[in-house]
Write an enzyme that holds these catalytic residues in place. Structure first.
Site, PDB file in Angstrom:
ATOM      1  N   ASP A 165      68.504 -45.678  61.852  1.00  0.00           N
ATOM      2  CA  ASP A 165      67.936 -44.923  60.733  1.00  0.00           C
ATOM      3  C   ASP A 165      66.419 -44.812  60.841  1.00  0.00           C
ATOM      4  O   ASP A 165      65.837 -43.838  60.365  1.00  0.00           O
ATOM      5  CB  ASP A 165      68.248 -45.615  59.395  1.00  0.00           C
ATOM      6  CG  ASP A 165      69.738 -45.754  59.143  1.00  0.00           C
ATOM      7  OD1 ASP A 165      70.532 -45.176  59.913  1.00  0.00           O
ATOM      8  OD2 ASP A 165      70.098 -46.450  58.184  1.00  0.00           O
TER       9      ASP A 165
ATOM     10  N   ASP B 123      65.149 -39.582  58.047  1.00  0.00           N
ATOM     11  CA  ASP B 123      65.766 -40.722  58.713  1.00  0.00           C
ATOM     12  C   ASP B 123      66.194 -40.247  60.099  1.00  0.00           C
ATOM     13  O   ASP B 123      66.730 -39.138  60.242  1.00  0.00           O
ATOM     14  CB  ASP B 123      67.030 -41.186  57.969  1.00  0.00           C
ATOM     15  CG  ASP B 123      66.733 -42.131  56.810  1.00  0.00           C
ATOM     16  OD1 ASP B 123      65.593 -42.140  56.307  1.00  0.00           O
ATOM     17  OD2 ASP B 123      67.667 -42.855  56.402  1.00  0.00           O
TER      18      ASP B 123
ATOM     19  N   HIS C   9      72.738 -38.953  56.946  1.00  0.00           N
ATOM     20  CA  HIS C   9      73.004 -39.325  58.340  1.00  0.00           C
ATOM     21  C   HIS C   9      74.152 -38.494  58.912  1.00  0.00           C
ATOM     22  O   HIS C   9      75.228 -38.423  58.341  1.00  0.00           O
ATOM     23  CB  HIS C   9      73.266 -40.819  58.504  1.00  0.00           C
ATOM     24  CG  HIS C   9      72.138 -41.639  57.941  1.00  0.00           C
ATOM     25  ND1 HIS C   9      72.274 -42.946  57.567  1.00  0.00           N
ATOM     26  CD2 HIS C   9      70.836 -41.302  57.673  1.00  0.00           C
ATOM     27  CE1 HIS C   9      71.108 -43.389  57.101  1.00  0.00           C
ATOM     28  NE2 HIS C   9      70.228 -42.398  57.154  1.00  0.00           N
TER      29      HIS C   9
ATOM     30  N   ASP D 291      75.714 -38.984  61.726  1.00  0.00           N
ATOM     31  CA  ASP D 291      76.556 -39.653  62.729  1.00  0.00           C
ATOM     32  C   ASP D 291      77.913 -40.133  62.218  1.00  0.00           C
ATOM     33  O   ASP D 291      78.553 -40.987  62.842  1.00  0.00           O
ATOM     34  CB  ASP D 291      75.780 -40.757  63.466  1.00  0.00           C
ATOM     35  CG  ASP D 291      75.097 -41.754  62.541  1.00  0.00           C
ATOM     36  OD1 ASP D 291      75.193 -41.586  61.308  1.00  0.00           O
ATOM     37  OD2 ASP D 291      74.462 -42.689  63.062  1.00  0.00           O
TER      38      ASP D 291
ATOM     39  N   CYS E  78      75.012 -46.579  64.100  1.00  0.00           N
ATOM     40  CA  CYS E  78      73.970 -46.951  63.128  1.00  0.00           C
ATOM     41  C   CYS E  78      73.285 -48.265  63.507  1.00  0.00           C
ATOM     42  O   CYS E  78      72.079 -48.419  63.307  1.00  0.00           O
ATOM     43  CB  CYS E  78      74.590 -47.153  61.751  1.00  0.00           C
ATOM     44  SG  CYS E  78      75.362 -45.706  61.045  1.00  0.00           S
TER      45      CYS E  78
HETATM   46  O1  DAV Z   1      79.513 -41.907  54.836  1.00  0.00           O
HETATM   47  O2  DAV Z   1      79.032 -40.319  56.137  1.00  0.00           O
HETATM   48  C1  DAV Z   1      77.673 -42.618  57.495  1.00  0.00           C
HETATM   49  C2  DAV Z   1      76.391 -42.959  58.203  1.00  0.00           C
HETATM   50  C3  DAV Z   1      75.622 -44.054  57.630  1.00  0.00           C
HETATM   51  N1  DAV Z   1      74.450 -44.384  58.383  1.00  0.00           N
HETATM   52  C4  DAV Z   1      78.790 -41.385  55.656  1.00  0.00           C
HETATM   53  C5  DAV Z   1      77.524 -42.096  56.118  1.00  0.00           C
END
Ligand code: DAV
Length: 354
Positions: free
Chosen positions: A109, A187, A236, A238, A338
């Site tokens: 992040d 991020d 995010h 990913d 992550c």
């Molecule tokens: O629930 O799509 C996933 C990624 C978190 N860094 C989600 C978040």
């Protein structure tokens, strides 16, 4: 001087990686920016326990899984680096606000590697304002070794950055984003690297201003493509759109409703339904963390050990899945992608998208 930091894609052969730590993870103070992305069932837990450590028994289970993950990576020949210890309970702030910290569990992040540049991101959550502190020893070492070390414009995170009227849309309206365009924030995890092309999404932490800053910072060698997905709470990319290899893309079937034209000719695999049971706490995300895999090269992929459907899907797609227990770590808001940032992958700057 050859840079110790160099990575252009999510799939080139991984040589060195930072793996986060769950030690010292604290529940951040409640703030409007958290509201869209903390599942409603956990709001009161956050509100009641602001500034306190996350439940120690859960932290310990996650820590053991991180150790397993590190052992697997080292066994596969990857050099693993870890952050410094930071006390997340110390109060900090800027004019107009104070906060305590969160953790150094998700380097993905906070640090963005594009080529030999390692960029400290201007994060939108106040609790994450100093999160890169845990990586300063490594950043200094990499810089001295020849890496480029950059940082986004230091944000002020004043109230003007947030939409305090934010609420879930009803009746077919579009749910708004919780951040404004007051100043650039982003991020790193809202960007996916495909060589000269970088796919980005606007989210509850990444605004147009931040994407524009990054685009100009990276210059003409790179093109950022901003895509929109069917996700009312984007934060995010990913667990939405995950490149596995040149020409191979993993997508979230609920969020990617049409394949963007850029991926013409790519083989697409839809992520299977997540295996995580409803009873398992996910404090900060959806179950689609199942997609948050880490590629060690164009074939080897780290996948959650209990997620049999994903293991099968990866095999069917020609990958070599390497299972690792990570469900307890998942509770804290991330999975293998992550929890890492790839410092160095063998590979050159190339074009992969049409
Ligand atoms: O629930 O799509 C996933 C990624 C978190 N860094 C989600 C978040």
């Amino acid at each position: 001087m050859q840079s110790p930091v160099c990575s252009y894609t999510e799939w080139d052969l991984l040589e060195e990686v930072i793996v986060g730590t769950i030690d010292g993870a604290c529940i951040p103070p409640w703030h409007i920016a958290l509201e869209p992305n903390i599942p409603t069932a956990h709001h009161s837990m956050f509100q009641k326990n602001a500034g306190r450590p996350f439940p120690p028994a859960r932290v310990e289970l996650a820590r053991l899984e991180l150790e397993e993950f590190v052992n697997i990576l080292e066994g596969e020949g990857v050099k693993v680096r870890r952050p410094d210890k930071v006390d997340q309970s110390i109060s900090f702030g800027a004019p107009g606000w104070t906060s305590t910290g969160l953790y150094a569990a998700m380097p993905r992040d906070v640090l963005l590697v594009v080529g030999t540049d390692i960029i400290e991101c201007p994060l939108a959550w106040r609790s994450r304002y100093f999160e890169t502190a845990a990586y300063k020893t490594l950043l200094k070492e990499y810089f001295k070794g020849g890496a480029k070390w950059s940082s986004g414009p230091k944000p002020e995170l004043k109230d003007e950055q947030y939409n305090f009227d934010w609420e879930e849309a009803s009746g077919g309206e579009v749910t708004p984003l919780v951040i404004t365009e007051f100043e650039p924030t982003f991020d790193a995890a809202d960007f996916a690297r495909f060589g000269k092309d970088i796919i980005a999404q606007k989210s509850n932490v990444t605004n147009d201003f931040g994407i524009e800053w990054l685009g100009r910072h990276l210059g003409n060698d790179y093109k950022i493509h901003v895509l929109e997905f069917n996700d009312p709470h984007p934060m995010h990319i990913d667990a939405t759109l995950v490149p596995l290899a040149p020409g191979k893309l993993l997508i979230n079937p609920e969020r990617v409703l049409t394949i963007p034209a850029l991926f013409k000719g790519w083989d697409i695999v839809s992520a299977p339904k997540p295996a995580i049971p409803d009873s398992h706490p996910l404090y900060m995300t959806s179950k689609w963390l199942s997609m948050n895999v880490l590629m060690l090269d164009e074939k080897r992929v780290i996948v959650e050990r209990q997620d049999e459907a994903m293991i099968r899907a990866m095999k069917d797609f020609g990958m070599t899945p390497i299972p690792c227990n990570f469900r307890n770590f998942n509770s804290f808001g991330g999975s293998f992608h992550c929890a890492t940032v790839d410092v160095r992958r063998k590979g050159k700057l190339e074009s992969y998208l049409s």
